[in-house]
Design an enzyme around this catalytic site. Structure first.
Site, mmCIF file in Angstrom:
data_model
loop_
_atom_site.group_PDB
_atom_site.id
_atom_site.type_symbol
_atom_site.label_atom_id
_atom_site.label_comp_id
_atom_site.label_asym_id
_atom_site.label_seq_id
_atom_site.Cartn_x
_atom_site.Cartn_y
_atom_site.Cartn_z
ATOM 1 N N ALA A 37 35.057 61.802 26.636
ATOM 2 C CA ALA A 37 33.836 62.378 27.199
ATOM 3 C C ALA A 37 32.907 63.012 26.146
ATOM 4 O O ALA A 37 31.721 62.664 26.079
ATOM 5 C CB ALA A 37 34.220 63.390 28.282
ATOM 6 N N ASP A 57 36.861 64.796 31.976
ATOM 7 C CA ASP A 57 35.610 64.033 31.870
ATOM 8 C C ASP A 57 34.487 64.670 32.668
ATOM 9 O O ASP A 57 33.309 64.422 32.406
ATOM 10 C CB ASP A 57 35.820 62.587 32.316
ATOM 11 C CG ASP A 57 36.648 61.848 31.289
ATOM 12 O OD1 ASP A 57 37.887 61.969 31.329
ATOM 13 O OD2 ASP A 57 36.051 61.190 30.418
HETATM 14 O O1 MRU Z 1 38.331 56.214 29.412
HETATM 15 P P1 MRU Z 1 38.400 57.172 28.265
HETATM 16 O O2 MRU Z 1 39.378 56.780 27.224
HETATM 17 O O3 MRU Z 1 37.035 57.492 27.718
HETATM 18 O O4 MRU Z 1 38.955 58.504 28.938
HETATM 19 C C1 MRU Z 1 39.153 59.637 28.161
HETATM 20 C C2 MRU Z 1 39.763 60.742 28.923
HETATM 21 O O5 MRU Z 1 40.036 60.649 30.105
HETATM 22 C C3 MRU Z 1 39.939 62.038 28.195
HETATM 23 O O6 MRU Z 1 41.049 62.726 28.667
HETATM 24 C C4 MRU Z 1 38.690 62.874 28.464
HETATM 25 O O7 MRU Z 1 37.542 62.161 28.088
HETATM 26 C C5 MRU Z 1 38.711 64.147 27.759
HETATM 27 S S1 MRU Z 1 38.284 63.878 26.061
HETATM 28 C C6 MRU Z 1 38.325 65.263 25.164
#
Ligand code: MRU
Length: 374
Positions: A55, A244
């Site tokens: 995110a 996110d």
């Molecule tokens: O689909 P992604 O790999 O972008 O998902 C990432 C996540 O779900 C993380 O846990 C979230 O973005 C937190 S990042 C600090």
């Protein structure tokens, strides 16, 4: 953080001063490949294809994407076009919209010739702010780990479970869920992390394990289904995950499977924490299940698995019978009642509207209308 001992951020400005560098995360941990983004189409593609992900990081890359667009054409029309293109790249993480709104707010009242430089300046600042926020999250979260360590025998590590990759690769540096872990480890506190593999894309097995391996943090990758069993046997002291999007009342949207870990933690009395930078808060959402659009990704991510082959290449194999129906929701929502605490840059908060509003009275989603780019 470091790759091969060399300090690396997950996004940077190239030596030419205008193009933007990222790591191609679809090739990690097997290959360390860097990509150069030259325009907003490149940035949108990198985000949608998950060459860059997490995110906070997609927010930072989108911010640079808007700067790249304004460098080519600083008109209002192009600002709106690039904003819409980048916003559409991924729907769930609110950091993407937050960062685009930040850039828009920084440039839209300026004469067009001044816009690109102002956009780059704000994008650079977003990156530096991300690192400062994560450092503060790390300091607050480290105290939670210290408190657990104080109750354990000196030769026993604090066992932490994490899901997906909320590490430095998902941010500009240090990570959110991982920041307390890195700071505790660096301070000499014995930690050990159980890393959920995180199907379908295996961000835990490939990215989080890569990070911890590079930094020397002891860790063990487990199948996604193993966490509940380990909790029942007292082998997990705490869970720390990322987010996110966290709603105004404290519901946490994160990588698919997070909710099941929260349920298991609740049933077993294991504290469940969320590393939460303030740009991930969305006061415009309330009930996370009803209000957050969950990204639906290609079924090919479920029906196939990518990894290193015996001959050293990177290959993909299909794991379901031909023609099988597959569904691939990329995120789920953990209700606030299952969350022990939100580790923010302003301290560890209860997962409640009262606590979030008191800590973030100045949050942009409380004052800016949703259509800020218009
Ligand atoms: O689909 P992604 O790999 O972008 O998902 C990432 C996540 O779900 C993380 O846990 C979230 O973005 C937190 S990042 C600090």
């Amino acid at each position: 953080m470091k790759i091969g001992g060399i300090s690396t951020r997950s996004v940077w400005r190239e030596p030419d001063g205008w193009s933007v560098g990222i790591l191609d995360q679809t090739l990690l941990p097997w290959r360390i490949a860097r990509l150069r983004l030259r325009n907003d189409a490149d940035a949108a593609h990198a985000i949608a294809s998950m060459q860059t992900r997490g995110a906070p990081l997609i927010g930072a890359v989108a911010a640079y994407g808007l700067a790249l667009a304004l460098r080519a054409d600083s008109s209002d029309d192009n600002l709106h076009r690039a904003y819409a293109r980048l916003l559409a790249a991924r729907p769930t993480a609110i950091n993407l919209k937050w960062a685009l709104d930040e850039i828009s707010a920084a440039v839209r009242h300026l004469p067009p010739p001044q816009r690109a430089e102002a956009a780059y300046r704000r994008a650079d600042a977003i990156c530096d702010e991300d690192v400062a926020i994560n450092t503060a999250i790390g300091q607050h979260g480290k105290r939670l780990i210290e408190a657990v360590a104080a109750r354990k025998r000196a030769d026993e590590p604090v066992n932490i479970l994490t899901h997906c990759n909320a590490g430095w690769l998902a941010t500009v540096d240090l990570g959110t869920a991982t920041a307390p872990i890195y700071l505790a480890h660096d301070a000499g506190i014995a930690v050990h992390v159980f890393v959920d593999e995180t199907r379908p894309r295996n961000q835990g097995a490939s990215l989080t394990a890569f990070e911890f391996g590079q930094h020397g943090v002891p860790h063990t990758v487990i199948a996604d289904n193993a966490g509940g069993h380990l909790m029942q046997h007292g082998r997990i002291d705490m869970v720390i995950v990322g987010s996110d999007r966290t709603t105004g009342r404290g519901d946490v949207c994160n990588k698919i499977g997070t909710y099941l870990k929260a349920l298991a933690a609740f049933d077993n009395g294991v504290p469940f924490y969320v590393g939460l930078p303030s740009p991930t808060i969305d006061f415009l959402s309330d009930d996370g299940v009803a209000d957050i659009l969950i990204e639906e990704r290609s079924g090919a991510e479920v029906s196939a698995v990518t990894g290193r082959t015996e001959t050293g290449g990177v290959g993909t194999v299909t794991v379901v019978p031909d023609g099988t129906a597959v569904e691939n929701p990329a995120f789920d929502v953990t209700p606030a009642r299952l969350v022990t605490g939100l580790i923010t840059e302003r301290g560890v908060l209860a997962s409640s509207r009262e606590a979030l509003e008191a800590a973030f009275p100045d949050h942009p989603s409380r004052r800016r209308p949703p259509e800020a780019a218009a």
